[in-house]
Each structure stands twice: as C-alpha cells, then as structure tokens.
Write a protein that holds these residues in place. Sequence first.
Motif, PDB file in Angstrom:
ATOM      1  N   ASP A   1       0.872  -1.335  -0.204  1.00 35.19           N
ATOM      2  CA  ASP A   1       0.021  -0.203   0.023  1.00 35.19           C
ATOM      3  C   ASP A   1       0.935   1.371   0.043  1.00 35.19           C
ATOM      4  O   ASP A   1       0.693   2.211  -0.628  1.00 35.19           O
ATOM      5  CB  ASP A   1      -0.944   0.010   1.031  1.00 35.19           C
TER       6      ASP A   1
ATOM      7  N   TYR B   1       2.246   1.784  -3.516  1.00 33.96           N
ATOM      8  CA  TYR B   1       1.706   2.239  -4.266  1.00 33.96           C
ATOM      9  C   TYR B   1       0.944   3.714  -4.141  1.00 33.96           C
ATOM     10  O   TYR B   1       1.190   4.580  -5.009  1.00 33.96           O
ATOM     11  CB  TYR B   1       0.258   1.470  -4.201  1.00 33.96           C
ATOM     12  N   GLU B   2       0.870   4.163  -2.926  1.00 29.67           N
ATOM     13  CA  GLU B   2       0.773   5.672  -2.619  1.00 29.67           C
ATOM     14  C   GLU B   2       1.805   6.437  -2.973  1.00 29.67           C
ATOM     15  O   GLU B   2       1.631   7.759  -3.227  1.00 29.67           O
ATOM     16  CB  GLU B   2       0.498   5.834  -0.954  1.00 29.67           C
ATOM     17  N   LYS B   3       3.126   6.021  -2.709  1.00 25.24           N
ATOM     18  CA  LYS B   3       4.468   6.787  -3.089  1.00 25.24           C
ATOM     19  C   LYS B   3       4.312   6.958  -4.631  1.00 25.24           C
ATOM     20  O   LYS B   3       4.693   8.075  -5.275  1.00 25.24           O
ATOM     21  CB  LYS B   3       5.730   5.934  -2.559  1.00 25.24           C
TER      22      LYS B   3
ATOM     23  N   CYS C   1       1.769   6.714  -6.593  1.00 27.89           N
ATOM     24  CA  CYS C   1       0.763   7.851  -6.831  1.00 27.89           C
ATOM     25  C   CYS C   1       1.114   9.542  -6.763  1.00 27.89           C
ATOM     26  O   CYS C   1       0.900  10.305  -7.516  1.00 27.89           O
ATOM     27  CB  CYS C   1      -0.616   7.508  -6.251  1.00 27.89           C
ATOM     28  N   SER C   2       1.768   9.400  -5.451  1.00 30.12           N
ATOM     29  CA  SER C   2       2.174  10.997  -5.056  1.00 30.12           C
ATOM     30  C   SER C   2       3.264  11.439  -6.120  1.00 30.12           C
ATOM     31  O   SER C   2       3.347  12.427  -6.638  1.00 30.12           O
ATOM     32  CB  SER C   2       2.739  11.170  -3.913  1.00 30.12           C
TER      33      SER C   2
END
Length: 68
Positions: A29, A32-34, A36-37
């Motif tokens: 997770d 994935y967030e990194k 997207c950022s």
Amino acid sequence: MAKLNFYDTDAVKAFVLNILIENAELKSDLDYEKKCSNDWFDRYKKADQQVKDLEAKVTTLEGGSENE
C-alpha cells in the motif's frame, strides 16, 4: 486481541505469519501511495512548465508589435 499462548507453537506460527502478511500488505500500500504521489507531482511539474512556456510566448507576442 486474544492472549497468545507461547507454548502453542502452531498459534505462534499463525500469529507471526499474520503479522508478516499484514506488513507485506502495508508495504504494498505504501509503495502504491508513493507511486501515486510521485506521478501527481511529475504531472504538476510538466503542467507548470507548459504554463511558463505559454506565458513566455504570450509575452513575446504582446511585445512584438507597437502599432496595435
């Protein structure tokens, strides 16, 4: 959280396995967030550069003729 009987090796194995799986999911997770950022920031930088380029072109076009 239920009490863990450390003498029950199957329970300890299951407990540790559960923690390892949760950590793997959290890492996935986070990755994935990194991503997207970083994607968002890269798109922002590209759009910001396009705006600066267009503003420079507008300035060039506005200053090109004094008769208008």
